[in-house]
Design a protein around this motif. Structure first.
Motif, PDB file in Angstrom:
ATOM      1  N   SER A 524       0.944   1.410   6.877  1.00 32.33           N
ATOM      2  CA  SER A 524       2.257   2.016   6.666  1.00 32.33           C
ATOM      3  C   SER A 524       3.143   1.115   5.810  1.00 32.33           C
ATOM      4  N   GLN A 525       4.105   1.747   5.129  1.00 34.71           N
ATOM      5  CA  GLN A 525       5.160   1.051   4.391  1.00 34.71           C
ATOM      6  C   GLN A 525       4.610   0.054   3.376  1.00 34.71           C
ATOM      7  N   ASN A 526       3.601   0.477   2.629  1.00 32.92           N
ATOM      8  CA  ASN A 526       3.125  -0.299   1.491  1.00 32.92           C
ATOM      9  C   ASN A 526       3.450   0.464   0.209  1.00 32.92           C
ATOM     10  N   LYS A 527       2.748   0.149  -0.870  1.00 33.79           N
ATOM     11  CA  LYS A 527       3.006   0.818  -2.147  1.00 33.79           C
ATOM     12  C   LYS A 527       1.744   1.483  -2.676  1.00 33.79           C
ATOM     13  N   LEU A 528       0.887   1.898  -1.776  1.00 33.83           N
ATOM     14  CA  LEU A 528      -0.385   2.509  -2.161  1.00 33.83           C
ATOM     15  C   LEU A 528      -0.160   3.847  -2.852  1.00 33.83           C
ATOM     16  N   MET A 529      -0.919   4.062  -3.921  1.00 34.14           N
ATOM     17  CA  MET A 529      -0.859   5.336  -4.636  1.00 34.14           C
ATOM     18  C   MET A 529      -2.151   6.136  -4.472  1.00 34.14           C
ATOM     19  N   THR A 530      -3.247   5.428  -4.201  1.00 32.31           N
ATOM     20  CA  THR A 530      -4.538   6.090  -4.022  1.00 32.31           C
ATOM     21  C   THR A 530      -5.205   5.563  -2.758  1.00 32.31           C
ATOM     22  N   LEU A 531      -6.151   6.339  -2.235  1.00 27.89           N
ATOM     23  CA  LEU A 531      -6.907   5.960  -1.034  1.00 27.89           C
ATOM     24  C   LEU A 531      -8.404   6.038  -1.312  1.00 27.89           C
ATOM     25  N   ASP A 532      -8.816   5.635  -2.491  1.00 28.27           N
ATOM     26  CA  ASP A 532     -10.227   5.728  -2.859  1.00 28.27           C
ATOM     27  C   ASP A 532     -11.124   4.884  -1.962  1.00 28.27           C
ATOM     28  N   PHE A 533     -10.575   3.823  -1.382  1.00 26.91           N
ATOM     29  CA  PHE A 533     -11.386   2.948  -0.532  1.00 26.91           C
ATOM     30  C   PHE A 533     -11.883   3.660   0.723  1.00 26.91           C
ATOM     31  N   LEU A 534     -11.263   4.792   1.089  1.00 27.00           N
ATOM     32  CA  LEU A 534     -11.678   5.511   2.297  1.00 27.00           C
ATOM     33  C   LEU A 534     -13.079   6.095   2.178  1.00 27.00           C
ATOM     34  N   ALA A 535     -13.575   6.183   0.968  1.00 28.24           N
ATOM     35  CA  ALA A 535     -14.907   6.743   0.772  1.00 28.24           C
ATOM     36  C   ALA A 535     -16.011   5.738   1.084  1.00 28.24           C
ATOM     37  N   GLN A 536     -15.631   4.495   1.407  1.00 29.51           N
ATOM     38  CA  GLN A 536     -16.623   3.466   1.684  1.00 29.51           C
ATOM     39  C   GLN A 536     -17.322   3.713   3.020  1.00 29.51           C
ATOM     40  N   PRO A 537     -18.623   3.498   3.084  1.00 32.63           N
ATOM     41  CA  PRO A 537     -19.368   3.734   4.345  1.00 32.63           C
ATOM     42  C   PRO A 537     -18.937   2.801   5.473  1.00 32.63           C
ATOM     43  N   GLU A 538     -18.345   1.637   5.149  1.00 32.41           N
ATOM     44  CA  GLU A 538     -17.905   0.706   6.195  1.00 32.41           C
ATOM     45  C   GLU A 538     -16.807   1.302   7.073  1.00 32.41           C
ATOM     46  N   LEU A 539     -16.091   2.303   6.588  1.00 31.54           N
ATOM     47  CA  LEU A 539     -14.984   2.897   7.335  1.00 31.54           C
ATOM     48  C   LEU A 539     -15.380   4.179   8.065  1.00 31.54           C
ATOM     49  N   LYS A 540     -16.650   4.435   8.219  1.00 29.63           N
ATOM     50  CA  LYS A 540     -17.107   5.642   8.916  1.00 29.63           C
ATOM     51  C   LYS A 540     -16.645   5.691  10.373  1.00 29.63           C
ATOM     52  N   PRO A 541     -16.532   4.555  11.088  1.00 25.32           N
ATOM     53  CA  PRO A 541     -16.103   4.629  12.502  1.00 25.32           C
ATOM     54  C   PRO A 541     -14.612   4.911  12.672  1.00 25.32           C
ATOM     55  N   LEU A 542     -13.854   4.992  11.589  1.00 25.41           N
ATOM     56  CA  LEU A 542     -12.395   5.125  11.672  1.00 25.41           C
ATOM     57  C   LEU A 542     -11.992   6.372  12.463  1.00 25.41           C
ATOM     58  N   THR A 543     -11.080   6.167  13.434  1.00 26.13           N
ATOM     59  CA  THR A 543     -10.567   7.299  14.213  1.00 26.13           C
ATOM     60  C   THR A 543      -9.079   7.537  13.976  1.00 26.13           C
ATOM     61  N   SER A 544      -8.332   6.495  13.595  1.00 26.60           N
ATOM     62  CA  SER A 544      -6.906   6.681  13.299  1.00 26.60           C
ATOM     63  C   SER A 544      -6.534   5.898  12.048  1.00 26.60           C
ATOM     64  N   LEU A 545      -5.747   6.527  11.201  1.00 25.68           N
ATOM     65  CA  LEU A 545      -5.341   5.941   9.934  1.00 25.68           C
ATOM     66  C   LEU A 545      -3.868   6.243   9.696  1.00 25.68           C
ATOM     67  N   TYR A 546      -3.087   5.194   9.426  1.00 23.81           N
ATOM     68  CA  TYR A 546      -1.658   5.347   9.200  1.00 23.81           C
ATOM     69  C   TYR A 546      -1.333   4.869   7.784  1.00 23.81           C
ATOM     70  N   VAL A 547      -0.978   5.802   6.918  1.00 19.73           N
ATOM     71  CA  VAL A 547      -0.587   5.468   5.540  1.00 19.73           C
ATOM     72  C   VAL A 547       0.778   6.082   5.227  1.00 19.73           C
ATOM     73  N   ASP A 548       1.602   6.251   6.252  1.00 18.91           N
ATOM     74  CA  ASP A 548       2.928   6.811   6.044  1.00 18.91           C
ATOM     75  C   ASP A 548       3.804   5.848   5.256  1.00 18.91           C
ATOM     76  N   LYS A 549       4.796   6.412   4.574  1.00 13.51           N
ATOM     77  CA  LYS A 549       5.779   5.644   3.807  1.00 13.51           C
ATOM     78  C   LYS A 549       5.119   4.791   2.728  1.00 13.51           C
ATOM     79  N   ASN A 550       4.199   5.398   1.978  1.00 15.83           N
ATOM     80  CA  ASN A 550       3.608   4.784   0.800  1.00 15.83           C
ATOM     81  C   ASN A 550       4.018   5.595  -0.428  1.00 15.83           C
ATOM     82  N   SER A 551       3.243   5.504  -1.499  1.00  6.76           N
ATOM     83  CA  SER A 551       3.561   6.238  -2.729  1.00  6.76           C
ATOM     84  C   SER A 551       2.427   7.192  -3.093  1.00  6.76           C
ATOM     85  N   ILE A 552       1.794   7.747  -2.096  1.00  4.10           N
ATOM     86  CA  ILE A 552       0.632   8.617  -2.307  1.00  4.10           C
ATOM     87  C   ILE A 552       1.091  10.003  -2.736  1.00  4.10           C
TER      88      ILE A 552
END
Length: 820
Positions: A524-552
C-alpha cells in the motif's frame, strides 16, 4: 417524589399511546430462523411472526410492563433472551414456561416491584441470570430449580447482605456472583457459609460497595478464582482493617485499587495496603490513585505472587523486594524514570514496562528464565544495543523495543540472544553502524518489524541467517536502487511481507526469487504503476494482496490470467483506474471478482474532471462493445460510401454544382442584373401551349415580358444543369411553372422545380408563379418534392379556355411577373 395511582395510570396510558405506532414493526434478522433483534422498536408484545426455531432474541428497550405466561409464544428452542429496560414491573408465576429452555436471561434496568414466587421455576437449564439495576434488596430469590446456574449478576441494586440462599450450596456449576455497586457495608461469617461449599472456581465481585467491616475469619478456607474489590472501602482505615480480616482467604486473581475515572488522593499513612499480607493471592491487578510525599510500600505484601499488573500507580522507585515466585511483571503509567532493576528476580519470565514517558534503561542481567521483554513506548535512547543491555538472558524469545526514541545497532548487536523469535523495532529511529552483520546469528527469528525506523535498505542489509523468518515488516522506509531485488532471496519460509509506504515505483520480477511461501503481501501507499511481477510462479501461494493507494491504472490481461488461484483478498482501492474501452478486460475482471476485492466501492475511475466519482464497478462495458461494433459497421459503411460516392457525384453533379454556386455566394435578382423577366419550367409535351399562348401573350404584349425558354435561350455547348442555374434560375426575376400531367412525369421538370424552390427559400418571397395547365390528381402532385405543399400555401393560376376567364388569367399573370 411520591406519585399517585392516578398519575401513574395516566403516565402508562401515554406510554401505550406513544408506542402504538411501532407495534407493527418487524424485528431484524441476524441469522435466519435463529437470531433476531427487536431492539428499540417500541413493541408492546413479542411478535408472533418469529419462527419457533429462534435461539436468540434481543427484545431490549421496548414496552412489556407486566410478564405473564401468555407474553411469550411457544419458543422451546430459545436459549438467549434480552429484556433490558422494557419497563417491566410485574413478573407472574410460570411466566417463562413457553421459553423454559433459556440458558441466558437478561432483565437489566427494569423497575421490578413484584417477583412471583414461582416465576423462575420452569427455567431448569438457566446458566446466566442478569438482574442488574432492578431494585433488588436481597439475594433471597426463589431460584431452587436453577440448579445449572453459573452466573448471577445483581450489580447496581440496594442489596445489603451477600448471603446466598442455602440451597445454592448444591449449585456445583455456580462460578460468578456480581454484586458491584450495591449497599453492602458489613460481611459476617454466616453470610459466607455457602461460598465454602461451592468450590474453587468462584468469581466474586464486590467493587464499589461501601465496605466498613468484615468479620475476621469470614473468608477463611474460601477459594476464589477472581476477587474484585476496586473502590470497595469507605476509608483507608476501613480498607486496611477489612483486608486484614480476609485472613485465610485464597485468591487466584485479585483486582483492587480504584477506577481510572477517579481522582488521585494524597495519603499520609503509606501502609494502607499492608492488609494484603493477611491472605494469599497468586496474581494481582492494581490501579492505584493514592500518592504520598513518602515512599509507599506498594509491593511489600506481593513477594509471593506469580504475576503483578500495575496499570497506574504513583510510585517513584521500586525497591529490591525478595520476590520468590514472580513470573510476570507488568508496569503501566508510573512516576518511574528508570526501568526497574529486576536482576534479583531469577524466576521472572515476562517483563512489560509501558510508562509512555521518557525513561532510562540501564539493562537487565542474570535472568535465565526471562523469555518476554516489552519496553515499547518509553522514549528510550539506547546507543549501543542490544547485547550489553541483556547480559546472561539466553532464553529471551520476544523483544519489543518499538515506539522509542533511538536505538543504535553496532556489530553483532544480538550476540547471546540466539533464541530470539520476535523482534519489534517499529517507529523507533535505528542507527545502523554495520549493515552486513546487524542481524547475524538470529537463526530462530520468525517475526521482524523494522517499519518506520528511518533507515535506507541497501544490498548490504542481508537477511542471510534468517531462514526461519515468516513475518517481515519494513513499511515506511526507503530502498536504495534495486535493493529489493536482493534482500528477500534467502527468506525461504517468509509468509508475510509488508513494504508499504516505501516510495517504490517498480518491483523487479527477480525480487521474489527463493520466496516460495508468501501468503500476505502489503504494498500500500507506494508509487507502483504496474503489477507484472504477480505473474511470477513464486507468488502462487499468495492469498491476500494490498496495493491500495498506488498509481495503478490497469493490469494487463496476461497478469490477470496468472494471478494466484488462492487469492481471496485483493485491495485495489484508491488507485487511478483507467476506465476506457481499451481496458474492458481489466474492468470486467473487477466487476466479476468483487468477492475477493477489498472495498470494491472505493475503486474509482480516473476521470476528467477529477472530482467526478465514477466507480469502476459502475462502468458501462456494454457501451464499449457497441462502440466496437459501431466502429466495424462504420468502416464497412465508409468503404461503401467511398464506392458509391463517385457514382453519386457523377449522377447528381448538377446538384453539387448548384451547391457550389450557393456556397460561393448567392446573389438575389435585386443584387444582380437579370436578362429575363421570367424563366419558364415546362414539359416539352406542353411546348405548343407555351409557344402559342404564353410566349405570344407575354412577349408580344404591352409592356413586353422577356421569357427564358430552354429550347431557345440556353447557351449551346454549356451543360444543361449550368444553363438551368445560370440562365434560368439566377438570370430571371421570376419563375413560371407550367404544371400538367407531363410536368409531373418529367424528371427534368422536377429537378428544375426543386432548384426553383431553393431560391424561394432563400429570398422568402413569391418568385414562383404556378400555372395549372390541366387538372392533376392531388396524390400525383406529391411526386414532385414540395409541389403539393406549395399549392396548399400559395395562390396559383389556372388556365381556362373561357374567354372571360382567359382575359382575367393574362391580366393576373402579367401583374405577378411585373410586380417587384
Amino acid at each position: 417524589m411520591i406519585v399517585s395511582f392516578g398519575e401513574r395510570m395516566i403516565f402508562l396510558g401515554l406510554i401505550l399511546i406513544s408506542v402504538s405506532s411501532g407495534q407493527g414493526q418487524e424485528c431484524t434478522t441476524i441469522i435466519k430462523n435463529m437470531e433476531y433483534s427487536c431492539f428499540g422498536r417500541n413493541l408492546t408484545h413479542i411478535p408472533s411472526s418469529l419462527p419457533f426455531t429462534v435461539t436468540s432474541l434481543d427484545f431490549s428497550f421496548n414496552f412489556l410492563i407486566s410478564l405473564h405466561k401468555c407474553v411469550f409464544p411457544l419458543l422451546f428452542n430459545l436459549l438467549f433472551l434480552d429484556l433490558t429496560r422494557c419497563h417491566i414491573e410485574h413478573i407472574e408465576n410460570d411466566t417463562f414456561y413457553n421459553v423454559k429452555n433459556l440458558t441466558t436471561l437478561i432483565l437489566t434496568g427494569n423497575p421490578i416491584t413484584y417477583f412471583g414466587p414461582e416465576c423462575l421455576s420452569s427455567l431448569h437449564n438457566l446458566r446466566k441470570l442478569v438482574l442488574v439495576d432492578v431494585g433488588l434488596s436481597s439475594l433471597q430469590l426463589q431460584m431452587n430449580n436453577l440448579t445449572k446456574l453459573q452466573e448471577l449478576r445483581v450489580g447496581t441494586n440496594n442489596i445489603q447482605s451477600m448471603s446466598l440462599p442455602l440451597f445454592m450450596s448444591t449449585f456445583k456449576d455456580f462460578s460468578l456472583l456480581d454484586l458491584h455497586a450495591n449497599n453492602i457495608s458489613m460481611i459476617t461469617t454466616n453470610e459466607t457459609a455457602v461460598f465454602r461449599e461451592i468450590g474453587r472456581n468462584m468469581t466474586l465481585i464486590l467493587s464499589r460497595n461501601p465496605l466498613l467491616y468484615i468479620e475476621p475469619g469470614a473468608f477463611k478456607d474460601i477459594y476464589l478464582k477472581e476477587f474484585h474489590i476496586q473502590s470497595a472501602f469507605v476509608s483507608f482505615n476501613a480498607q486496611k482493617e477489612c483486608l486484614e480480616a480476609l485472613a485465610g482467604l485464597n485468591v487466584e486473581k485479585l483486582f483492587m485499587g480504584t477506577y481510572r475515572s477517579q481522582w488521585k488522593v494524597q495519603v499520609s499513612n503509606t501502609s494502607f495496603l499492608d492488609g494484603l499480607c493477611a491472605f494469599n493471592f497468586n496474581e494481582i491487578y492494581l490501579i492505584q490513585k493514592e500518592w504520598s510525599d513518602y515512599d509507599m510500600h506498594l509491593f511489600r505484601c506481593m513477594i509471593n505472587v506469580t504475576k503483578i499488573t500495575v496499570k497506574k500507580a504513583y510510585i517513584k522507585s521500586m525497591k529490591l523486594f525478595p520476590f520468590c515466585c514472580l513470573k510476570e511483571l507488568h508496569l503501566g503509567i508510573t512516576f518511574l524514570s528508570v526501568v526497574p532493576v529486576i536482576s534479583h528476580i531469577p524466576s521472572l519470565e515476562k517483563l512489560v514496562v509501558k510508562n509512555n514517558i521518557p525513561m532510562t534503561f540501564n539493562g537487565i542481567s542474570d535472568l535465565p528464565l526471562l523469555q518476554f521483554v516489552d519496553l515499547s513506548g518509553n522514549l528510550l535512547i539506547l546507543k549501543d544495543c542490544c547485547s550489553q543491555f541483556f547480559q546472561r538472558t539466553p532464553s529471551i524469545r520476544y523483544m519489543n523495543l518499538s515506539q522509542n526514541s533511538e536505538i543504535g545497532l553496532v556489530s553483532k548487536p544480538f550476540l547471546g540472544l540466539d533464541l530470539l523469535e520476535v523482534l519489534d523495532l517499529h517507529h523507533t529511529k535505528l542507527v545502523v553502524v554495520f549493515y552486513f552483520g546487524c542481524l547475524r546469528g538470529l537463526k530462530n527469528l520468525k517475526y521482524l518489524d523494522i517499519s518506520y525506523t528511518s533507515i535506507t535498505l541497501t544490498k548490504q542489509i542481508i537477511f542471510q541467517d534468517l531462514n526461519n523468518l515468516t513475518v517481515l515488516k519494513m513499511a515506511g522506509n526507503s530502498f536504495h536502487g534495486d535493493a529489493l531485488s536482493y534482500l528477500l532471496q534467502n527468506l525461504t519460509n517468509l509468509e508475510v511481507l509488508d513494504i508499504s509506504h516505501c516510495g517504490i515505483e517498480k518491483i523487479s520480477r527477480r525480487s521474489f526469487f527463493g520466496t516460495l511461501k508468501i501468503r500476505h503481501l502489503y504494498l500500500s501507499q507506494n508509487k507502483l504503476m504496474t503489477l507484472d511481477f504477480l505473474a511470477q510462479p513464486e507468488l502462487k501461494p499468495l492469498t491476500s494482496l494490498y496495493v491500495d493507494k498506488n498509481s495503478i491504472t490497469s493490469i494487463s490481461l496476461h497478469v490477470l490470467q496468472k494471478l494466484p488461484t488462492n487469492l481471496s483478498e485483493f485491495d485495489l482501492s484508491s488507485n487511478p483506474i483507467d476506465c476506457s474501452c481499451s481496458q474492458t478486460d481489466f474492468i470486467l475482471w473487477i466487476i466479476l471478482n468483487q468477492n475477493i476485492l477489498k472495498q470494491p466501492e472505493n475503486i474509482f475511475c480516473k476521470t476528467l474532471p477529477p472530482s467526478s466519482d465514477l466507480r469502476a464497478t459502475d462502468f458501462d462495458i456494454d457501451s464499449c462493445v457497441h462502440k466496437k461494433r459501431l466502429t466495424i459497421a462504420l468502416s464497412l459503411f465508409f468503404v461503401t460510401v467511398v464506392v458509391l460516392l463517385s457514382f453519386l457525384v457523377y449522377r447528381f453533379q448538377f446538384y453539387l454544382q448548384y451547391c457550389c454556386i450557393l456556397l460561393k455566394g448567392y446573389r438575389s435578382p435585386g443584387q444582380q442584373e437579370c436578362s429575363y423577366d421570367a424563366f419558364v419550367i415546362f414539359s416539352s409535351y406542353d411546348e405548343v401551349w407555351v409557344m402559342n399562348e404564353l410566349m405570344e401573350n407575354l412577349e408580344n404584349g404591352v409592356p413586353p415580358i422577356q421569357l427564358c425558354l430552354h429550347m431557345r435561350d440556353f447557351q449551346a455547348g454549356k451543360s444543361i444543369a449550368s444553363n438551368i442555374i445560370d440562365e434560368g434560375i439566377l438570370g430571371s426575376r421570376k419563375i413560371i411553372v407550367v404544371v400538367s400531367q407531363h410536368f409531373i412525369d418529367s424528371a427534368w421538370c422536377r429537378f428544375e422545380f426543386e432548384l426553383a424552390q431553393s431560391r424561394f427559400l432563400m429570398e422568402r418571397n413569391a418568385n414562383i408563379i404556378i400555372i395549372i395547365l390541366e387538372d392533376v390528381e392531388e396524390r400525383k402532385t406529391k411526386k414532385v418534392l414540395g409541389l403539393h405543399k406549395h399549392l396548399k400555401k400559395n395562390t396559383y393560376l389556372k388556365w381556362s379556355r373561357d374567354p372571360l376567364s382567359n382575359m382575367r388569367f393574362w391580366i393576373r399573370l402579367k401583374k405577378a411577373i411585373l410586380d417587384h
